[in-house]
Each structure stands twice: as C-alpha cells, then as structure tokens.
Motif scaffolding. Structure first.
Motif, mmCIF file in Angstrom:
data_model
loop_
_atom_site.group_PDB
_atom_site.id
_atom_site.type_symbol
_atom_site.label_atom_id
_atom_site.label_comp_id
_atom_site.label_asym_id
_atom_site.label_seq_id
_atom_site.Cartn_x
_atom_site.Cartn_y
_atom_site.Cartn_z
ATOM 1 N N ASP A 66 0.866 -1.174 0.000
ATOM 2 C CA ASP A 66 0.000 0.000 0.000
ATOM 3 C C ASP A 66 0.899 1.219 0.000
ATOM 4 O O ASP A 66 1.675 1.427 0.938
ATOM 5 N N GLU A 75 0.381 4.129 0.652
ATOM 6 C CA GLU A 75 0.029 5.131 1.659
ATOM 7 C C GLU A 75 0.550 4.770 3.058
ATOM 8 O O GLU A 75 0.503 5.572 3.970
ATOM 9 N N ASN A 114 5.885 7.074 3.336
ATOM 10 C CA ASN A 114 5.326 5.957 2.579
ATOM 11 C C ASN A 114 6.079 5.789 1.258
ATOM 12 O O ASN A 114 6.994 6.547 0.944
ATOM 13 N N GLN A 125 5.144 6.264 -1.848
ATOM 14 C CA GLN A 125 4.974 7.389 -2.756
ATOM 15 C C GLN A 125 5.903 8.552 -2.378
ATOM 16 O O GLN A 125 6.572 9.131 -3.224
#
Length: 73
Positions: free
Chosen positions: A11, A13, A58, A60
C-alpha cells in the motif's frame, strides 16, 4: 544475506516502517526461519538510485513506483 528476490505489492500510503515489519514476517514465514536481529534496525534502500528510504514516509513519498526494487539490510 539470503540473496533472494521477492515480489510484494504494498500500500503506497502506509509508512515503510510498517511495510518493513510485514515483509520481514512474510519472508521468515516462507523461508521458515527466525528473524536475526532487531527488525527496527533493518534499513531499506532504493536499489535503482542507491539511496536509503525514509521509513517514516510511505512508498509514494520515497519516490517508489510499480516495479521499484528495494533492498532490506
């Protein structure tokens, strides 16, 4: 030390410190081994540009994209 490659979907996030714990548990379960050392002290590196990943951020935020390679040391 294991010298193996694993594919994971994470994930983007979730902070990498949480991802690291989950990845470590999955690898140890698959390889039927115990974790050597303190997981908190393991570092994550971007294999493409040889930079240490910030574990409080995270995927990203660390600039990781689909297909990115990570080293866990």
């Amino acid at each position: 030390m294991m010298g193996k490659l694993y594919d994971f979907r994470i994930d983007e996030e979730v902070p990498l410190c949480e991802v690291k714990t989950e990845i470590t548990e999955m690898i140890c379960q698959k390889e039927q081994c115990a974790v050597q050392g303190d997981v908190e002290r393991f570092l994550m590196w971007n294999a493409q540009n040889h930079t240490q990943l910030m574990q409080d951020q995270n995927a990203q935020e660390n600039g990781l994209k689909t297909g990115s390679r990570i080293l866990l040391v």
